[in-house]
Every structure is written in C-alpha cells, then in structure tokens.
Design a protein around this motif. Sequence first.
Motif, PDB file in Angstrom:
ATOM      1  N   VAL A  70      55.522 -46.778  -0.902  1.00 42.83           N
ATOM      2  CA  VAL A  70      54.411 -47.295  -0.097  1.00 42.83           C
ATOM      3  C   VAL A  70      53.136 -47.370  -0.928  1.00 42.83           C
ATOM      4  CG1 VAL A  70      52.985 -46.879   1.934  1.00 42.83           C
ATOM      5  CG2 VAL A  70      55.435 -46.427   2.030  1.00 42.83           C
ATOM      6  N   LEU A  71      52.900 -46.390  -1.798  1.00 41.00           N
ATOM      7  CA  LEU A  71      51.736 -46.414  -2.672  1.00 41.00           C
ATOM      8  C   LEU A  71      51.771 -47.638  -3.584  1.00 41.00           C
ATOM      9  CD1 LEU A  71      49.211 -45.232  -4.005  1.00 41.00           C
ATOM     10  CD2 LEU A  71      50.717 -43.781  -5.397  1.00 41.00           C
ATOM     11  N   THR A  72      52.919 -47.895  -4.180  1.00 41.43           N
ATOM     12  CA  THR A  72      53.072 -49.066  -5.049  1.00 41.43           C
ATOM     13  C   THR A  72      52.829 -50.353  -4.271  1.00 41.43           C
ATOM     14  OG1 THR A  72      54.697 -47.867  -6.386  1.00 41.43           O
ATOM     15  CG2 THR A  72      54.615 -50.258  -6.642  1.00 41.43           C
ATOM     16  N   LEU A  73      53.341 -50.396  -3.050  1.00 40.33           N
ATOM     17  CA  LEU A  73      53.152 -51.583  -2.207  1.00 40.33           C
ATOM     18  C   LEU A  73      51.677 -51.777  -1.863  1.00 40.33           C
ATOM     19  CD1 LEU A  73      54.369 -53.889  -0.550  1.00 40.33           C
ATOM     20  CD2 LEU A  73      54.676 -52.271   1.333  1.00 40.33           C
ATOM     21  N   CYS A  74      50.975 -50.703  -1.531  1.00 38.70           N
ATOM     22  CA  CYS A  74      49.554 -50.811  -1.166  1.00 38.70           C
ATOM     23  C   CYS A  74      48.716 -51.303  -2.347  1.00 38.70           C
ATOM     24  CB  CYS A  74      49.041 -49.456  -0.688  1.00 38.70           C
ATOM     25  SG  CYS A  74      49.691 -48.933   0.916  1.00 38.70           S
ATOM     26  N   VAL A  75      48.961 -50.744  -3.528  1.00 33.89           N
ATOM     27  CA  VAL A  75      48.219 -51.191  -4.713  1.00 33.89           C
ATOM     28  C   VAL A  75      48.548 -52.647  -5.028  1.00 33.89           C
ATOM     29  CG1 VAL A  75      47.867 -50.809  -7.178  1.00 33.89           C
ATOM     30  CG2 VAL A  75      48.063 -48.848  -5.636  1.00 33.89           C
ATOM     31  N   SER A  76      49.816 -53.028  -4.871  1.00 33.40           N
ATOM     32  CA  SER A  76      50.219 -54.411  -5.120  1.00 33.40           C
ATOM     33  C   SER A  76      49.543 -55.367  -4.144  1.00 33.40           C
ATOM     34  CB  SER A  76      51.748 -54.541  -5.010  1.00 33.40           C
ATOM     35  OG  SER A  76      52.399 -53.702  -5.943  1.00 33.40           O
ATOM     36  N   VAL A  77      49.469 -54.977  -2.880  1.00 32.18           N
ATOM     37  CA  VAL A  77      48.800 -55.812  -1.871  1.00 32.18           C
ATOM     38  C   VAL A  77      47.328 -55.981  -2.218  1.00 32.18           C
ATOM     39  CG1 VAL A  77      48.029 -55.865   0.537  1.00 32.18           C
ATOM     40  CG2 VAL A  77      50.401 -55.310  -0.005  1.00 32.18           C
TER      41      VAL A  77
ATOM     42  N   ILE B 191      40.969 -49.509  -3.668  1.00 28.43           N
ATOM     43  CA  ILE B 191      41.346 -50.079  -2.369  1.00 28.43           C
ATOM     44  C   ILE B 191      42.792 -49.734  -2.045  1.00 28.43           C
ATOM     45  CG2 ILE B 191      41.740 -52.220  -1.105  1.00 28.43           C
ATOM     46  CD1 ILE B 191      39.366 -53.423  -2.600  1.00 28.43           C
ATOM     47  N   GLY B 192      43.684 -49.893  -3.033  1.00 30.91           N
ATOM     48  CA  GLY B 192      45.090 -49.556  -2.821  1.00 30.91           C
ATOM     49  C   GLY B 192      45.280 -48.085  -2.509  1.00 30.91           C
ATOM     50  N   LEU B 193      44.576 -47.207  -3.225  1.00 28.44           N
ATOM     51  CA  LEU B 193      44.663 -45.767  -2.961  1.00 28.44           C
ATOM     52  C   LEU B 193      44.179 -45.426  -1.556  1.00 28.44           C
ATOM     53  CD1 LEU B 193      43.395 -44.159  -6.311  1.00 28.44           C
ATOM     54  CD2 LEU B 193      45.747 -44.364  -5.509  1.00 28.44           C
ATOM     55  N   CYS B 194      43.066 -46.015  -1.156  1.00 27.82           N
ATOM     56  CA  CYS B 194      42.512 -45.727   0.167  1.00 27.82           C
ATOM     57  C   CYS B 194      43.415 -46.261   1.280  1.00 27.82           C
ATOM     58  CB  CYS B 194      41.123 -46.337   0.294  1.00 27.82           C
ATOM     59  SG  CYS B 194      39.861 -45.512  -0.703  1.00 27.82           S
ATOM     60  N   LEU B 195      43.970 -47.447   1.072  1.00 29.66           N
ATOM     61  CA  LEU B 195      44.888 -47.999   2.064  1.00 29.66           C
ATOM     62  C   LEU B 195      46.094 -47.091   2.239  1.00 29.66           C
ATOM     63  CD1 LEU B 195      45.785 -50.287   3.939  1.00 29.66           C
ATOM     64  CD2 LEU B 195      46.728 -51.466   1.934  1.00 29.66           C
ATOM     65  N   PHE B 196      46.637 -46.610   1.135  1.00 30.42           N
ATOM     66  CA  PHE B 196      47.775 -45.690   1.204  1.00 30.42           C
ATOM     67  C   PHE B 196      47.381 -44.375   1.861  1.00 30.42           C
ATOM     68  CE2 PHE B 196      49.970 -42.116  -0.930  1.00 30.42           C
ATOM     69  CZ  PHE B 196      51.228 -42.309  -0.398  1.00 30.42           C
ATOM     70  N   GLY B 197      46.206 -43.845   1.482  1.00 31.64           N
ATOM     71  CA  GLY B 197      45.763 -42.583   2.057  1.00 31.64           C
ATOM     72  C   GLY B 197      45.564 -42.670   3.559  1.00 31.64           C
TER      73      GLY B 197
ATOM     74  N   VAL C 287      39.243 -51.011   3.260  1.00 28.20           N
ATOM     75  CA  VAL C 287      40.262 -51.790   3.960  1.00 28.20           C
ATOM     76  C   VAL C 287      39.629 -52.994   4.660  1.00 28.20           C
ATOM     77  CG1 VAL C 287      41.978 -51.742   5.802  1.00 28.20           C
ATOM     78  CG2 VAL C 287      41.788 -49.808   4.236  1.00 28.20           C
ATOM     79  N   VAL C 288      38.482 -52.780   5.304  1.00 24.76           N
ATOM     80  CA  VAL C 288      37.782 -53.899   5.941  1.00 24.76           C
ATOM     81  C   VAL C 288      37.357 -54.921   4.887  1.00 24.76           C
ATOM     82  CG1 VAL C 288      35.721 -54.547   7.234  1.00 24.76           C
ATOM     83  CG2 VAL C 288      37.029 -52.545   7.915  1.00 24.76           C
ATOM     84  N   GLY C 289      36.900 -54.438   3.740  1.00 26.04           N
ATOM     85  CA  GLY C 289      36.528 -55.349   2.661  1.00 26.04           C
ATOM     86  C   GLY C 289      37.706 -56.146   2.142  1.00 26.04           C
ATOM     87  N   LEU C 290      38.879 -55.517   2.091  1.00 24.78           N
ATOM     88  CA  LEU C 290      40.084 -56.216   1.641  1.00 24.78           C
ATOM     89  C   LEU C 290      40.446 -57.344   2.597  1.00 24.78           C
ATOM     90  CD1 LEU C 290      42.530 -56.280  -0.327  1.00 24.78           C
ATOM     91  CD2 LEU C 290      43.689 -54.718   1.257  1.00 24.78           C
ATOM     92  N   ILE C 291      40.403 -57.059   3.886  1.00 21.96           N
ATOM     93  CA  ILE C 291      40.736 -58.077   4.887  1.00 21.96           C
ATOM     94  C   ILE C 291      39.657 -59.150   4.944  1.00 21.96           C
ATOM     95  CG2 ILE C 291      41.180 -58.468   7.340  1.00 21.96           C
ATOM     96  CD1 ILE C 291      42.229 -55.591   7.483  1.00 21.96           C
ATOM     97  N   ASN C 292      38.410 -58.716   4.914  1.00 20.17           N
ATOM     98  CA  ASN C 292      37.303 -59.668   4.989  1.00 20.17           C
ATOM     99  C   ASN C 292      37.257 -60.585   3.776  1.00 20.17           C
ATOM    100  OD1 ASN C 292      34.805 -60.564   6.371  1.00 20.17           O
ATOM    101  ND2 ASN C 292      33.822 -59.781   4.532  1.00 20.17           N
TER     102      ASN C 292
ATOM    103  N   VAL D 105      40.252 -37.237  -3.988  1.00 18.70           N
ATOM    104  CA  VAL D 105      39.267 -36.934  -5.026  1.00 18.70           C
ATOM    105  C   VAL D 105      39.324 -37.980  -6.130  1.00 18.70           C
ATOM    106  CG1 VAL D 105      38.557 -35.251  -6.769  1.00 18.70           C
ATOM    107  CG2 VAL D 105      39.326 -34.468  -4.524  1.00 18.70           C
ATOM    108  N   LEU D 106      40.539 -38.406  -6.503  1.00 16.32           N
ATOM    109  CA  LEU D 106      40.691 -39.446  -7.519  1.00 16.32           C
ATOM    110  C   LEU D 106      40.050 -40.752  -7.059  1.00 16.32           C
ATOM    111  CD1 LEU D 106      41.905 -40.545 -10.164  1.00 16.32           C
ATOM    112  CD2 LEU D 106      44.024 -40.990  -8.896  1.00 16.32           C
ATOM    113  N   ALA D 107      40.289 -41.127  -5.808  1.00 18.56           N
ATOM    114  CA  ALA D 107      39.708 -42.359  -5.279  1.00 18.56           C
ATOM    115  C   ALA D 107      38.182 -42.287  -5.301  1.00 18.56           C
ATOM    116  CB  ALA D 107      40.219 -42.619  -3.862  1.00 18.56           C
TER     117      ALA D 107
END
Length: 250
Positions: free
Chosen positions: A19-26, A59-65, A96-101, A220-222
């Motif tokens: 799922v993490l890989t998918l979120c970063v890829s998206v 963005i991918g890290l936050c979406l996964f988190g 996430v809102v920024g990604l969609i927007n 913390v990394l994000a």
Amino acid sequence: MGDNHRRQFPPMAISDLIVLTLCVSVAFAFNAGEFQDNFKLYVIKWYDLLPDLIDVFVIGLCLFGLIVLARQRIRSANTALAPGHVLIATIGPVHVVGLINGVFRPFFWSNSSTIYQAIDYGLFAIVFGLSLIYPLRTIRNVELRWRVCIGLVVLAMALDCLECGLDGAASLGLATTFHRRHALAMIGNIDVLILAAACVAVAIDLRRQLRRDWLHYMGVLALTLQASAELMHWQRIMARWWKALYDHVV
C-alpha cells in the motif's frame, strides 16, 4: 494517560509495504504531467527539482499514514497514541487535498479567473484551519519535547492558513501581496525550529531507549522531509528577508 492498558501498534506487514508503494506511485503519477511540462519549457537543474520530488514523496507518505490511521480507527484498535501519529493527522489532510486539487487546478486556472483562484486559496485556508483542531486537542497527551515540535507545526500551519486567506483576498483585489514575502520567510524560519525540535525529541527518545512504532517514525520522516523541502523552496526569500532585517536594524 492510560497508554499502559492499550494494545501495541501492529508491526508493519507486507501488505503495508504494498500500500505504501501504491500511495507513493499515485502521488508521482498525479504530478507526472506537471513535471513533463516543466522539462519541456525550462532547463531544470537537479537541485531545483529536488524539493518538488521531496514534496511528492511526502504526499505519498501522508496518504499512506492516513490510510493506516483510518484502518486502525475502523478496527477500533485501542493502540497507544504516538507523536508521529499526531503529525500525520496534522499535515496529512492538506497534502491529500492538494493532491486531489492539483488534478482540477489547471482547468480552473486556465481561465485566468480571479474567482477560481480565490476559491482555491480559500479552500486551503479552510483545510489548514481544520487541520489545527486535532493537534490542539491531543498535544497534552504527548511528552513535552514533542509538544514543542507539534506546537511549532501548529504555528506554521496557522501562518499558512493566514497566508492562503490573504492570497485569496488579494486575488479579488481586496488586499495586496506585500504580506507574502514576510509570511513565507516566517514559515521558513519556523521550519528551521521544527527540524531542530524534531531532532532533539528523537535524540531524547533514543537516549532514553524509548521504543516507538513504525508509523511514528514515518510521521517524523514526513515532517522532516516537508520542512526540508520548504527550506529549499524559500531559502532565497529567507535570505533577502534576513538581509533586509539586518539592514533595517543596523
């Protein structure tokens, strides 16, 4: 705080990595078009591209988190609250809102309509404002060293909220853009303090051999990557701001 009676956070599984890989890829897929357009129009150096790549990775890290936190909430898992969880819940929604927007923004802004720009800024002002609620409610449940870090994040996001509101007003001709240079410089200055506070908090945790779950360290990394990327973005503005302050004082 009742953390001793809470269950341990589940270890990372193979499904989490998928799922993490998918979120970063998206996240990268959603921004691929913008990167391609920039490569066609400009000659871009790696150091100019690096902060944008970091932004997309965050963005991918936050979406996964957020997905993991939502999963734990759906399962009614009574796991201990870690500072990194608060960080993800604080900075994640904006990303996430920024990604969609970002998908719809080119269609709106292509019309060069000040109304669309004002709505865009107003949307993010609202998201920034709402994102302040959760950390303010939970900041008392973490250690003092992490309260300082989270408090600085809240302060930076409050400035982001104010800046977006003023930018929206400027788009409608109700305000000037004079505030922008000062707001961005102050956000950059706070980012320096955020990085310092996060490093100190992590160092104290390691010194005391305090074990945290993997989602905490991802949060913390994000945060550290986000603050570092913002410093790369606004370093020139910060340098001019400090020079102007020095010249004014001296």
